[in-house]
Motif scaffolding. Sequence first.
Motif, mmCIF file in Angstrom:
data_model
loop_
_atom_site.group_PDB
_atom_site.id
_atom_site.type_symbol
_atom_site.label_atom_id
_atom_site.label_comp_id
_atom_site.label_asym_id
_atom_site.label_seq_id
_atom_site.Cartn_x
_atom_site.Cartn_y
_atom_site.Cartn_z
ATOM 1 N N SER A 1 10.295 -39.121 -9.267
ATOM 2 C CA SER A 1 10.688 -40.187 -8.332
ATOM 3 C C SER A 1 10.834 -39.657 -6.919
ATOM 4 C CB SER A 1 11.999 -40.829 -8.794
ATOM 5 O OG SER A 1 11.813 -41.439 -10.045
ATOM 6 N N GLN A 2 11.471 -38.509 -6.771
ATOM 7 C CA GLN A 2 11.627 -37.911 -5.439
ATOM 8 C C GLN A 2 10.272 -37.541 -4.843
ATOM 9 O OE1 GLN A 2 14.373 -34.780 -6.529
ATOM 10 N NE2 GLN A 2 16.150 -35.963 -5.830
ATOM 11 N N GLN A 3 9.376 -37.020 -5.673
ATOM 12 C CA GLN A 3 8.036 -36.673 -5.192
ATOM 13 C C GLN A 3 7.273 -37.919 -4.755
ATOM 14 O OE1 GLN A 3 6.600 -34.501 -8.591
ATOM 15 N NE2 GLN A 3 7.390 -32.545 -7.848
ATOM 16 N N TYR A 4 7.452 -39.011 -5.495
ATOM 17 C CA TYR A 4 6.793 -40.258 -5.149
ATOM 18 C C TYR A 4 7.274 -40.765 -3.789
ATOM 19 C CZ TYR A 4 5.430 -45.184 -5.425
ATOM 20 O OH TYR A 4 4.914 -46.421 -5.160
ATOM 21 N N VAL A 5 8.585 -40.774 -3.600
ATOM 22 C CA VAL A 5 9.153 -41.207 -2.314
ATOM 23 C C VAL A 5 8.650 -40.292 -1.195
ATOM 24 C CG1 VAL A 5 11.282 -41.457 -0.972
ATOM 25 C CG2 VAL A 5 11.177 -42.326 -3.316
ATOM 26 N N GLN A 6 8.667 -38.990 -1.442
ATOM 27 C CA GLN A 6 8.218 -38.025 -0.433
ATOM 28 C C GLN A 6 6.751 -38.248 -0.074
ATOM 29 O OE1 GLN A 6 10.154 -35.805 1.174
ATOM 30 N NE2 GLN A 6 8.406 -35.269 2.427
ATOM 31 N N SER A 7 5.916 -38.492 -1.064
ATOM 32 C CA SER A 7 4.491 -38.691 -0.766
ATOM 33 C C SER A 7 4.265 -39.971 0.032
ATOM 34 C CB SER A 7 3.653 -38.694 -2.048
ATOM 35 O OG SER A 7 3.902 -39.841 -2.820
ATOM 36 N N GLU A 8 5.034 -41.019 -0.264
ATOM 37 C CA GLU A 8 4.906 -42.261 0.501
ATOM 38 C C GLU A 8 5.376 -42.066 1.946
ATOM 39 O OE1 GLU A 8 3.413 -45.118 -0.231
ATOM 40 O OE2 GLU A 8 2.848 -44.358 -2.200
ATOM 41 N N LEU B 1 17.470 -43.632 -6.086
ATOM 42 C CA LEU B 1 17.456 -42.203 -6.447
ATOM 43 C C LEU B 1 18.800 -41.695 -6.954
ATOM 44 C CD1 LEU B 1 15.259 -40.734 -3.574
ATOM 45 C CD2 LEU B 1 14.582 -41.253 -5.933
ATOM 46 N N ARG B 2 19.865 -42.151 -6.365
ATOM 47 C CA ARG B 2 21.187 -41.633 -6.738
ATOM 48 C C ARG B 2 21.514 -41.915 -8.199
ATOM 49 N NH1 ARG B 2 25.670 -42.650 -2.366
ATOM 50 N NH2 ARG B 2 23.946 -41.874 -1.113
ATOM 51 N N GLY B 3 21.164 -43.096 -8.673
ATOM 52 C CA GLY B 3 21.381 -43.427 -10.085
ATOM 53 C C GLY B 3 20.581 -42.522 -10.998
ATOM 54 N N LEU B 4 19.353 -42.231 -10.588
ATOM 55 C CA LEU B 4 18.520 -41.303 -11.374
ATOM 56 C C LEU B 4 19.136 -39.909 -11.400
ATOM 57 C CD1 LEU B 4 14.939 -42.300 -10.192
ATOM 58 C CD2 LEU B 4 15.888 -42.582 -12.486
ATOM 59 N N GLU B 5 19.649 -39.477 -10.258
ATOM 60 C CA GLU B 5 20.273 -38.152 -10.197
ATOM 61 C C GLU B 5 21.517 -38.097 -11.072
ATOM 62 O OE1 GLU B 5 20.765 -36.450 -6.297
ATOM 63 O OE2 GLU B 5 18.885 -37.352 -5.635
ATOM 64 N N ARG B 6 22.288 -39.152 -11.067
ATOM 65 C CA ARG B 6 23.488 -39.199 -11.917
ATOM 66 C C ARG B 6 23.082 -39.079 -13.384
ATOM 67 N NH1 ARG B 6 26.633 -42.582 -14.917
ATOM 68 N NH2 ARG B 6 28.895 -42.296 -14.728
ATOM 69 N N SER B 7 22.083 -39.871 -13.778
ATOM 70 C CA SER B 7 21.603 -39.823 -15.161
ATOM 71 C C SER B 7 21.075 -38.438 -15.514
ATOM 72 C CB SER B 7 20.503 -40.857 -15.375
ATOM 73 O OG SER B 7 21.010 -42.155 -15.199
ATOM 74 N N MET B 8 20.395 -37.817 -14.569
ATOM 75 C CA MET B 8 19.859 -36.477 -14.795
ATOM 76 C C MET B 8 20.988 -35.487 -15.072
ATOM 77 S SD MET B 8 17.951 -33.947 -12.086
ATOM 78 C CE MET B 8 19.461 -33.780 -11.140
ATOM 79 N N HIS B 9 22.034 -35.543 -14.266
ATOM 80 C CA HIS B 9 23.143 -34.596 -14.443
ATOM 81 C C HIS B 9 23.906 -34.860 -15.744
ATOM 82 C CE1 HIS B 9 22.650 -32.479 -10.714
ATOM 83 N NE2 HIS B 9 22.628 -33.620 -10.040
ATOM 84 N N LEU B 10 24.102 -36.120 -16.088
ATOM 85 C CA LEU B 10 24.773 -36.443 -17.347
ATOM 86 C C LEU B 10 23.937 -35.980 -18.540
ATOM 87 C CD1 LEU B 10 26.134 -40.011 -16.506
ATOM 88 C CD2 LEU B 10 27.463 -37.891 -16.749
ATOM 89 N N CYS B 11 22.632 -36.190 -18.445
ATOM 90 C CA CYS B 11 21.718 -35.754 -19.495
ATOM 91 C C CYS B 11 21.764 -34.227 -19.639
ATOM 92 C CB CYS B 11 20.301 -36.223 -19.166
ATOM 93 S SG CYS B 11 19.005 -35.667 -20.295
ATOM 94 N N ALA B 12 21.723 -33.526 -18.511
ATOM 95 C CA ALA B 12 21.766 -32.053 -18.532
ATOM 96 C C ALA B 12 23.085 -31.562 -19.109
ATOM 97 C CB ALA B 12 21.552 -31.499 -17.124
ATOM 98 N N ALA B 13 24.179 -32.247 -18.789
ATOM 99 C CA ALA B 13 25.474 -31.858 -19.348
ATOM 100 C C ALA B 13 25.464 -32.036 -20.865
ATOM 101 C CB ALA B 13 26.590 -32.680 -18.718
ATOM 102 N N ASP B 14 24.823 -33.107 -21.336
ATOM 103 C CA ASP B 14 24.726 -33.325 -22.778
ATOM 104 C C ASP B 14 23.910 -32.229 -23.461
ATOM 105 O OD1 ASP B 14 26.262 -35.626 -22.699
ATOM 106 O OD2 ASP B 14 24.528 -36.996 -22.670
ATOM 107 N N CYS B 15 22.937 -31.687 -22.744
ATOM 108 C CA CYS B 15 22.130 -30.600 -23.315
ATOM 109 C C CYS B 15 23.008 -29.404 -23.681
ATOM 110 C CB CYS B 15 21.059 -30.141 -22.325
ATOM 111 S SG CYS B 15 19.783 -31.369 -21.978
#
Length: 141
Positions: free
Chosen positions: A64-71, A25-39
């Motif tokens: 991904s977080q929802q998937y983990v939470q549901s499991e 999850l942490r890698g996904l969150e990092r990518s999300m923040h970098l992507c948002a910064a690029d926006c």
Amino acid sequence: MAEAAQSRVQTAIKDFINEIDRTKLRGLERSMHLCAADCCTDTTATVEDVHRCVEKCQGPTQRSQQYVQSELERFQEALSRCVLQCQDDVKDKVGPNTSETEIRKYRGEFETCAIACCDKNIAKLPNLMEKLKSAFNSGPI
């Protein structure tokens, strides 16, 4: 004794969450923040365009977080069902004329059963971890 089993479950779940966070999850969150910064770098974009871009960046992480939470919810529901079955089994043995000695015995049976439920479900966590990691490794969730 039951408190120790409950503590083992809580520790196992906490360790499980930390592991999936660190490894996936942490890698996904990092990518999300970098992507948002690029926006925000496109000075010609409208506010709506930037918001749409940021929301698009957040999608994979949220799914991904929802998937983990549901499991994890399914895991906890299975544990609860097991403990409730223990409770039902003991309730079926208790009647209006049950002696205090028998009630103590049944309490012990319930506790033993509930502890077994905890241990059985903790033992399922490694397989659940493999399932989640495999799902993450196979592509977007």
